[in-house]
Design a protein around this motif. Structure first.
Motif: not given
Length: 173
Positions: A80-98, A111-121
């Motif tokens: 529902t949020s990628i906080q202050d990240y510029s896009g799903l790419e960076e956020y999901s990479l850090d999330l996978a690491n975390h 990791l399959i990540a979906v961010y509906m707000k930007d309609r990206r996977v």
């Protein structure tokens, strides 16, 4: 599983309502100390509530069975949020690491990540499975399996068929 810049073999931007495209970028972590990642609830993390409880259970059983047979981990997250990240790419990479998806010493997670707000996977693969699931194979799975279902707003079928295709590809080598 530790997703490092060299371990990340595939970053795919898919406009769910558009044609699928592949994009390769620098994968250095952009994690800042003040980011609070969601706490995973398992291998299926539907924070955007696009799946029913029954659908989540079915997907969980599918990825858990594969993990029991192979030790590979496949995780799903809808955000529902990628906080202050510029896009799903960076956020999901850090999330996978975390979250540490996959076995640490084998790097065998997806990791399959979906961010509906930007309609990206995005799909991230660990380097321990690169010989079994290449960038081209993952792009093909996204274009031909996941995105057509997502375009119909059938996210469950997209995830289910995508996971089965990933498992088939991992098991075929």
């Amino acid at each position: 599983m530790k997703f490092k810049s060299l371990l990340l073999c595939l970053l795919i931007t898919l406009c769910i309502s558009c044609e699928a495209t592949q994009t390769m970028h620098s994968h250095a972590s952009t994690h800042t100390p003040d980011v609070e990642f969601p706490i995973p609830v398992g291998l299926v993390n539907d924070f955007d509530n696009i799946l029913s409880e029954e659908q989540e259970t079915t997907l969980f059983n599918l990825v858990k069975q594969h993990e029991a047979e192979t030790s590979n981990q496949i995780a799903i997250v809808t955000l529902t949020s990628i906080q202050d990240y510029s896009g799903l790419e960076e956020y999901s990479l850090d999330l996978a690491n975390h979250w540490g998806i996959g076995q640490k010493d084998i790097n065998n997670g997806v990791l399959i990540a979906v961010y509906m707000k930007d309609r990206r996977v995005w799909i991230h693969n660990g380097d321990g499975i690169m010989d079994k699931l290449t960038d081209d194979e993952t792009l093909n799975i996204l274009k031909k399996t996941i995105v057509p279902e997502f375009k119909k707003n059938d996210f469950y079928s997209g995830f289910q068929k995508g996971i089965k295709a990933i498992i088939d590809e991992l098991n075929s080598h």
